[in-house]
Design a protein around this motif. Structure first.
Motif, PDB file in Angstrom:
ATOM      1  N   LEU A  86       9.151  91.536  18.510  1.00 22.75           N
ATOM      2  CA  LEU A  86       9.240  92.792  17.754  1.00 22.75           C
ATOM      3  C   LEU A  86       8.407  93.887  18.407  1.00 22.75           C
ATOM      4  O   LEU A  86       8.836  95.043  18.471  1.00 22.75           O
ATOM      5  CB  LEU A  86       8.795  92.558  16.309  1.00 22.75           C
ATOM      6  CG  LEU A  86       9.121  93.628  15.298  1.00 22.75           C
ATOM      7  CD1 LEU A  86      10.631  93.832  15.194  1.00 22.75           C
ATOM      8  CD2 LEU A  86       8.564  93.265  13.935  1.00 22.75           C
ATOM      9  N   ARG A  87       7.230  93.547  18.903  1.00 22.64           N
ATOM     10  CA  ARG A  87       6.375  94.533  19.565  1.00 22.64           C
ATOM     11  C   ARG A  87       7.004  95.064  20.849  1.00 22.64           C
ATOM     12  O   ARG A  87       6.872  96.230  21.175  1.00 22.64           O
ATOM     13  CB  ARG A  87       5.022  93.926  19.900  1.00 22.64           C
ATOM     14  CG  ARG A  87       4.100  93.838  18.740  1.00 22.64           C
ATOM     15  CD  ARG A  87       2.755  93.378  19.198  1.00 22.64           C
ATOM     16  NE  ARG A  87       1.828  93.337  18.088  1.00 22.64           N
ATOM     17  CZ  ARG A  87       0.610  92.867  18.178  1.00 22.64           C
ATOM     18  NH1 ARG A  87       0.169  92.392  19.329  1.00 22.64           N
ATOM     19  NH2 ARG A  87      -0.168  92.862  17.139  1.00 22.64           N
ATOM     20  N   ARG A  88       7.684  94.187  21.585  1.00 24.38           N
ATOM     21  CA  ARG A  88       8.263  94.580  22.876  1.00 24.38           C
ATOM     22  C   ARG A  88       9.644  95.202  22.749  1.00 24.38           C
ATOM     23  O   ARG A  88      10.167  95.728  23.727  1.00 24.38           O
ATOM     24  CB  ARG A  88       8.353  93.367  23.789  1.00 24.38           C
ATOM     25  CG  ARG A  88       7.009  92.826  24.167  1.00 24.38           C
ATOM     26  CD  ARG A  88       7.132  91.629  25.053  1.00 24.38           C
ATOM     27  NE  ARG A  88       5.813  91.096  25.382  1.00 24.38           N
ATOM     28  CZ  ARG A  88       5.607  89.992  26.040  1.00 24.38           C
ATOM     29  NH1 ARG A  88       6.635  89.274  26.457  1.00 24.38           N
ATOM     30  NH2 ARG A  88       4.391  89.573  26.289  1.00 24.38           N
ATOM     31  N   SER A  89      10.229  95.128  21.580  1.00 21.72           N
ATOM     32  CA  SER A  89      11.604  95.589  21.392  1.00 21.72           C
ATOM     33  C   SER A  89      11.692  97.111  21.346  1.00 21.72           C
ATOM     34  O   SER A  89      10.846  97.787  20.746  1.00 21.72           O
ATOM     35  CB  SER A  89      12.152  95.011  20.088  1.00 21.72           C
ATOM     36  OG  SER A  89      13.421  95.532  19.825  1.00 21.72           O
ATOM     37  N   ALA A  90      12.761  97.619  21.963  1.00 22.74           N
ATOM     38  CA  ALA A  90      13.025  99.060  21.898  1.00 22.74           C
ATOM     39  C   ALA A  90      13.651  99.417  20.546  1.00 22.74           C
ATOM     40  O   ALA A  90      13.399 100.484  20.003  1.00 22.74           O
ATOM     41  CB  ALA A  90      13.955  99.465  23.038  1.00 22.74           C
ATOM     42  N   ASP A  91      14.460  98.535  20.009  1.00 26.51           N
ATOM     43  CA  ASP A  91      15.124  98.746  18.721  1.00 26.51           C
ATOM     44  C   ASP A  91      14.589  97.714  17.727  1.00 26.51           C
ATOM     45  O   ASP A  91      15.160  96.648  17.534  1.00 26.51           O
ATOM     46  CB  ASP A  91      16.646  98.617  18.900  1.00 26.51           C
ATOM     47  CG  ASP A  91      17.403  99.032  17.658  1.00 26.51           C
ATOM     48  OD1 ASP A  91      16.755  99.472  16.684  1.00 26.51           O
ATOM     49  OD2 ASP A  91      18.637  98.912  17.664  1.00 26.51           O
TER      50      ASP A  91
END
Length: 144
Positions: A86-91
């Motif tokens: 979740l932290r690394r996600s763009a969306d």
């Protein structure tokens, strides 16, 4: 809601189908114990339990014990992986939605598996009835 939005909503709710089947069995089987005895225990349960029983009969513990013990570290690992993703996600909204869907499918399938492998046994006929044995009532036994 447009037609495309409604179809997307229906696809998102498909994860609830196994849970709906399990709940349907839970509420309907008490009214027909003969069906639980013949169709479910004699059919579905044997198909599911025979392959599992062959494997787990070689172990000195049950499959349920393995699942319960493995669930705790697996849950911690999955939460850590989810937070990292979740932290690394763009969306983040889409990532969270996929996680919710995966959790829904998992819980729904676990509920159905429980009902088919364990829960249906609560709605079977009593063993005394199946063996055509007559069991005296407690008040009759205590007066003897």
């Amino acid at each position: 809601m447009k037609n495309g939005g409604f179809m997307r909503f229906l696809r998102a709710c498909t994860c609830l189908l196994p849970a709906a089947a399990a709940l349907l069995l839970f509420f309907l089987l008490p009214f027909c114990p003969g069906f639980a005895e013949t169709a479910v225990t004699g059919g579905i349960f044997r198909l599911l339990s025979a392959p599992l029983g062959m494997v787990t009969s070689m172990l000195p513990f049950s499959l349920t014990e393995i699942a319960v013990i493995a669930a705790i570290p697996a849950l911690v690992l999955l939460i850590v992986l989810f937070v990292r993703r979740l932290r690394r996600s763009a969306d983040r909204k889409r990532t969270a939605g996929r996680a919710v869907k995966a959790v829904g499918w998992t819980l729904s399938l676990l509920l159905l598996a429980y009902m088919l492998l364990h829960g249906l046994n609560f709605d079977r006929r009593p063993a005394a009835e199946l063996m055509a044995r007559e069991i005296p009532c407690r008040s009759c036994r205590s007066s003897i």
